[in-house]
Design an enzyme around this catalytic site. Structure first.
Site, short mmCIF file in Angstrom:
data_model
loop_
_atom_site.label_atom_id
_atom_site.label_comp_id
_atom_site.label_asym_id
_atom_site.label_seq_id
_atom_site.Cartn_x
_atom_site.Cartn_y
_atom_site.Cartn_z
N PHE A 12 0.81 -1.22 0.00
CA PHE A 12 0.00 0.00 0.00
C PHE A 12 0.85 1.28 0.00
CE2 PHE A 12 -2.41 2.77 3.25
CZ PHE A 12 -2.93 3.61 2.26
N ASP A 34 10.31 -6.92 -3.14
CA ASP A 34 9.07 -7.30 -2.46
C ASP A 34 8.87 -8.81 -2.55
OD1 ASP A 34 6.13 -7.65 -1.88
OD2 ASP A 34 6.23 -5.46 -1.79
N LYS A 35 8.48 -9.39 -1.45
CA LYS A 35 8.25 -10.84 -1.38
C LYS A 35 6.94 -11.23 -2.05
CE LYS A 35 8.26 -14.57 2.10
NZ LYS A 35 8.30 -14.84 3.56
N LEU A 36 6.05 -10.25 -2.22
CA LEU A 36 4.71 -10.50 -2.76
C LEU A 36 3.94 -11.49 -1.90
CD1 LEU A 36 5.18 -10.50 -6.65
CD2 LEU A 36 4.56 -8.60 -5.14
N GLU A 83 5.04 -7.25 7.96
CA GLU A 83 3.70 -7.74 8.25
C GLU A 83 3.04 -6.64 9.07
OE1 GLU A 83 2.27 -10.49 7.26
OE2 GLU A 83 4.00 -11.40 6.28
N THR A 124 5.72 2.89 12.96
CA THR A 124 4.33 3.14 13.28
C THR A 124 4.16 3.79 14.64
OG1 THR A 124 2.22 2.02 13.77
CG2 THR A 124 4.21 0.76 14.13
N ASP A 125 3.07 4.53 14.81
CA ASP A 125 2.77 5.12 16.12
C ASP A 125 2.45 4.05 17.16
OD1 ASP A 125 0.29 4.34 15.09
OD2 ASP A 125 -0.62 6.34 15.22
N GLU A 126 2.13 2.84 16.72
CA GLU A 126 1.71 1.79 17.66
C GLU A 126 2.81 1.36 18.60
OE1 GLU A 126 -0.90 -1.23 16.23
OE2 GLU A 126 -1.34 -0.13 14.40
N TYR A 150 2.26 -7.29 16.80
CA TYR A 150 2.70 -6.46 15.67
C TYR A 150 3.58 -5.31 16.13
CZ TYR A 150 2.40 -2.51 12.45
OH TYR A 150 2.70 -1.43 11.67
N LYS A 154 7.58 -4.39 15.40
CA LYS A 154 8.01 -3.13 14.81
C LYS A 154 8.97 -2.39 15.73
CE LYS A 154 7.04 -1.29 11.51
NZ LYS A 154 7.71 -1.29 10.18
N VAL A 206 -17.70 -3.29 13.79
CA VAL A 206 -17.05 -2.30 14.64
C VAL A 206 -16.68 -2.96 15.97
CG1 VAL A 206 -17.35 -0.13 15.89
CG2 VAL A 206 -18.29 -0.40 13.58
N ARG A 214 -8.12 6.71 16.55
CA ARG A 214 -6.91 6.67 15.72
C ARG A 214 -6.76 8.01 15.00
NH1 ARG A 214 -6.53 3.05 18.63
NH2 ARG A 214 -6.14 0.84 18.19
#
Length: 336
Positions: A12, A34-36, A83, A124-126, A150, A154, A206, A214
């Site tokens: 993306f 890229d591993k695709l 991932e 990432t902010d995570e 995740y 990261k 939801v 977020r």
């Protein structure tokens, strides 16, 4: 000619960045490694396949031999390969540690060995954890406190990048962005999932009461920030990249339904995500001091995103009809 090795460039955000670099710099060449995996899609870059300054290599960032071969002819590395879906990491974390931690190490080691002049780790902010309502947005000085597999993976990559900067003097920079939205996002993530479900009059699942907040960042704004940090960021530093567009799950869902003129009874409240982080918010003053500001507010970013998915059904219907996607969707939402 400068050569940028972009890893995960068929995904993306990576595909948008590849396109951004080729459009912005006539004297830059892009090698896309890229591993695709399921979320990597060659169709995301059909429009640049014929550009002589673009080359695609299918492979794994954990393949040391391949990565070292490519690094010999590389001036800069921008690592998007990861991932990236929290829900999949909760189902099984091994692939996340493989790509998001070991893969980062493999890239960093090759960059050090071959004298790469700049390495940018896209994060990432995570990794910061979770904020309570009313707490100040995170700055880059906040201690990392990842709370799901995740974000732990990261954060591991981030810390390895910092270690290479401190120990070996590798010119590393790290960007930590909020939730990206825009075209070509795999429809397992909330915004494209809800848009495509709503188009087909399917329920929009939801989590909990929909209160998790977020920040949302339009993908092209993110790419511009990465470009700026890559070229002007201080080596060894971290830069937050936020859209300043906070909204909770219910708000996002209602906005999507309104844009598509669909009824709110498509909202389906389901069992909450395990260990769900309740709020992310970034202070982006540091990257703004370099000259960056987001061009899209949330209303505009979401409208553009909805319009793209509505106009490009062939792209996402192929994905959602695949057996892999259907199996994931049933496993994720069937018992909630």
């Amino acid at each position: 000619m400068k050569t940028i090795l972009v890893t995960g460039g068929a995904g993306f955000i990576g595909s948008h960045f590849v396109r951004h670099i080729l459009k912005s710099y006539e004297d830059y060449r892009v090698v896309n490694l890229d591993k695709l995996t399921y979320a990597g899609n060659p169709e995301n870059l059909r429009d640049v396949e014929g550009d002589p300054r673009y080359a695609f290599v299918q492979g794994d960032i954990c393949n040391s031999e391949l990565v070292n071969h490519l690094a010999q002819r590389t001036d800069m590395v921008v690592n998007f390969a990861a991932e990236s879906h929290v829900d999949r990491s909760i189902m099984g974390a091994e692939a996340f540690m493989h790509s998001n931690a070991l893969g980062v190490y493999t890239l960093l080691d090759a960059a050090r060995r071959h004298g790469v002049e700049r390495f940018l780790q896209v994060s990432t902010d995570e990794v910061y954890g979770s904020l309570e309502e009313g707490e100040a947005p995170w700055t880059e000085e906040v201690c990392l406190d990842p709370r799901n597999p995740y974000s732990v993976a990261k954060a591991s990559g981030d810390m390895m990048a910092r270690a290479f900067a401190v120990t070996y003097g590798l010119p590393v920079v790290v960007t930590r962005a909020s939730n990206n939205i825009g075209s070509f996002q795999y429809p397992e993530k909330r915004v494209p999932l809800f848009i495509t479900n709503a188009i087909d009059d399917l329920p929009l699942p939801v989590y909990g009461q929909g209160g998790a907040v977020r920040d949302h960042l339009y993908v092209t704004d993110h790419c511009e920030a990465i470009d700026l940090v890559l070229h002007r960021g201080a080596a060894g530093e971290v830069y937050n990249v936020g859209g300043e567009n906070e909204a909770n799950g219910v708000e996002v869902t209602r906005k999507i339904l309104n844009l598509l003129e669909k009824p709110e009874d498509l909202i389906q409240y389901v069992k909450d995500r395990l260990g769900h982080d309740m709020r992310y918010s970034l202070d982006s003053s540091k990257v703004k001091a370099l000259g960056w500001t987001p061009k899209h507010d949330f209303e505009n970013a979401l409208r553009l995103t909805v319009e793209w998915y509505a106009a490009n059904e062939a792209w996402w219907r192929k994905i959602k009809k695949s057996s892999g996607y259907r199996m994931y969707y049933q496993k994720q939402y069937g018992g909630r």
